[in-house]
Design an enzyme around this catalytic site. Structure first.
Site, mmCIF file in Angstrom:
data_model
loop_
_atom_site.group_PDB
_atom_site.id
_atom_site.type_symbol
_atom_site.label_atom_id
_atom_site.label_comp_id
_atom_site.label_asym_id
_atom_site.label_seq_id
_atom_site.Cartn_x
_atom_site.Cartn_y
_atom_site.Cartn_z
ATOM 1 C CE LYS A 111 -4.401 -1.789 1.470
ATOM 2 N NZ LYS A 111 -5.595 -1.682 2.263
ATOM 3 C CE LYS A 192 -6.104 -7.953 -0.290
ATOM 4 N NZ LYS A 192 -6.784 -7.973 0.963
ATOM 5 C CE LYS A 195 -13.999 -4.370 2.193
ATOM 6 N NZ LYS A 195 -12.677 -4.224 2.796
HETATM 7 N N1 AQP Z 1 -9.277 -11.470 -2.175
HETATM 8 C C1 AQP Z 1 -9.566 -11.995 -1.008
HETATM 9 N N2 AQP Z 1 -9.742 -13.344 -0.894
HETATM 10 C C2 AQP Z 1 -10.066 -13.897 0.306
HETATM 11 N N3 AQP Z 1 -10.235 -13.186 1.432
HETATM 12 C C3 AQP Z 1 -10.069 -11.846 1.364
HETATM 13 N N4 AQP Z 1 -10.174 -10.864 2.265
HETATM 14 C C4 AQP Z 1 -9.914 -9.675 1.682
HETATM 15 N N5 AQP Z 1 -9.645 -9.849 0.385
HETATM 16 C C5 AQP Z 1 -9.731 -11.183 0.149
HETATM 17 C C6 AQP Z 1 -10.537 -11.084 3.665
HETATM 18 O O1 AQP Z 1 -11.680 -10.285 3.929
HETATM 19 C C7 AQP Z 1 -11.630 -9.858 5.288
HETATM 20 C C8 AQP Z 1 -11.928 -8.406 5.354
HETATM 21 O O2 AQP Z 1 -10.909 -7.674 4.699
HETATM 22 P P1 AQP Z 1 -10.679 -6.168 5.088
HETATM 23 O O3 AQP Z 1 -11.814 -5.364 4.666
HETATM 24 O O4 AQP Z 1 -10.362 -6.062 6.514
HETATM 25 O O5 AQP Z 1 -9.369 -5.733 4.391
HETATM 26 P P2 AQP Z 1 -8.594 -6.189 3.156
HETATM 27 O O6 AQP Z 1 -8.015 -7.539 3.377
HETATM 28 O O7 AQP Z 1 -7.611 -5.113 2.874
HETATM 29 O O8 AQP Z 1 -9.725 -6.270 2.036
HETATM 30 P P3 AQP Z 1 -9.818 -5.536 0.683
HETATM 31 O O9 AQP Z 1 -11.054 -5.999 0.034
HETATM 32 O O10 AQP Z 1 -8.573 -5.684 -0.105
HETATM 33 O O11 AQP Z 1 -10.027 -4.029 1.097
HETATM 34 P P4 AQP Z 1 -9.184 -2.755 0.734
HETATM 35 O O12 AQP Z 1 -9.242 -2.649 -0.760
HETATM 36 O O13 AQP Z 1 -9.862 -1.636 1.433
HETATM 37 O O14 AQP Z 1 -7.781 -2.961 1.233
HETATM 38 C C9 AQP Z 1 -10.255 -10.224 5.832
HETATM 39 O O15 AQP Z 1 -10.382 -11.371 6.653
HETATM 40 C C10 AQP Z 1 -9.469 -10.561 4.611
HETATM 41 O O16 AQP Z 1 -8.505 -11.558 4.874
#
Ligand code: AQP
Length: 326
Positions: A111, A192, A195
């Site tokens: 990030k 991965k 969001k």
């Molecule tokens: N691609 C993924 N596959 C499986 N699990 C995932 N998680 C996130 N992306 C994947 C799991 O979802 C939970 C919540 O995630 P988060 O919102 O705390 O943060 P993150 O991992 O940073 O998710 P994002 O979607 O990538 O959000 P942004 O874009 O805001 O950074 C966690 O348990 C995570 O493991």
């Protein structure tokens, strides 16, 4: 009963990666665990947020928790910033952590890539996550496997503090699924699903309309050899789609490989659209029923009260052990 804690950031609408990696586990665990599920808004502000949009996303994620099947009669559901203990414990743990270990976190590296200077909150994000977990004497943390390194850090911090002040924390275990543990972006299966990625067709959100789901899946990156087979290294795109299909339809990948032997990616993708729409439609419908209800606000207020009660007990113990306050 063992205690479970996990959270999701309100940084956008929950996608099938969040759902299959984390939320499905949240629901499964509620019957025989004491579950605490949080909307981690303080994590969301580690990157810039529009305040109005953030408020909306907090309620969206809360409503989606309920829509996927989290039952407030069984689980505590609340918003992180409504319980002051998260910030308090985060500072205590920051003082027990080292810049060296935090700078090794791959999420921070990703990030902050190509930036001359990164926000401090992004750097200390894993410490706040450790505080979230340790605040509730958590035994089990269901997360996607992108969070493995953060869970390890949480365990290290708990063990380090316990070494100095025995009995301060419960050392938790991560719970990672084999299938669905890491869903990749549809436009680039080396990353991965996320969001906050710019391309909306890189993900399928739980609230996507059928037409958007169709477009994203039909556009998904595959390869040129046309064989439907799981081979994450050489065929990451089709392997990712096979995984999604398998988990959503509860069909083993081997059965899908057999079913689509000799068939093209077009047929496979069309069926995957159907499977995805069928799985997500009831979630979207339930979401619409509760998103703007007073019931949702009551659940979050009650949840924060219950969470705060547990958090206060932990903070009392932490402060006593560290010699803080009067
Ligand atoms: N691609 C993924 N596959 C499986 N699990 C995932 N998680 C996130 N992306 C994947 C799991 O979802 C939970 C919540 O995630 P988060 O919102 O705390 O943060 P993150 O991992 O940073 O998710 P994002 O979607 O990538 O959000 P942004 O874009 O805001 O950074 C966690 O348990 C995570 O493991």
């Amino acid at each position: 009963m063992k205690r479970v804690f996990s959270g999701v950031q309100p940084t956008g609408n929950i996608h099938i990666g969040n759902y299959l990696g984390a939320l499905k586990q949240f629901v499964e665990l509620q019957d025989d665990h004491q579950c605490i599920y949080c909307i981690v808004d303080m994590h969301a502000i580690t990157v810039p947020q529009d305040p109005k949009a953030l408020k909306e996303h907090i309620l969206d994620v809360a409503a989606l928790y309920l829509a996927v099947g989290i039952d407030p009669e069984k689980s505590i559901v609340f918003v992180q910033s409504d319980v002051p203990g998260h910030a308090e414990l985060s500072w205590v743990l920051t003082c027990s952590s080292y810049t060296g270990e935090l700078s090794r976190m791959t999420q921070f590296k990703d990030k902050s890539k190509n930036k001359e200077s990164a926000p401090t909150g992004l750097f200390t994000y894993p410490v706040l996550m450790a505080a979230d977990i340790l605040l509730y004497d958590t035994d089990v943390v269901p997360v996607g496997n992108d969070q493995k390194q953060h869970i390890e850090l949480c365990r290290d911090l708990a063990t380090r503090v316990n070494g100095k002040y025995p009995g301060t924390f419960v050392v938790p275990d991560g719970r990672f699924l084999k299938e669905g543990a890491r869903i990749m972006a549809l436009d680039d299966p080396s990353k991965k699903m996320s969001k906050s990625a710019e391309n909306i067709h890189s993900r399928i959100s739980l609230l996507d309309e059928p037409s958007k789901i169709k477009k994203s899946i039909m556009k998904a990156t595959t390869d040129s050899d046309g064989v439907i087979r799981l081979d994450t290294e050489n065929k990451p795109g089709i392997s990712n789609l096979l995984n999604i299909y398998s988990v959503l339809s509860e069909t083993p990948v081997a059965d899908l490989e057999k079913k689509y032997e000799g068939k093209g990616y077009g047929d496979f993708k069309k069926d995957l659209v159907e499977v995805t729409v069928d799985a997500l439609t009831p979630i979207r419908e339930r979401f619409e029923e509760i998103r703007h209800s007073e019931e949702l606000m009551t659940i979050l207020r009650d949840g924060a009260e219950k969470a705060d009660e547990i958090a206060r007990k932990t903070m009392k113990r932490v402060k006593e052990n560290f010699g803080l306050g009067l």
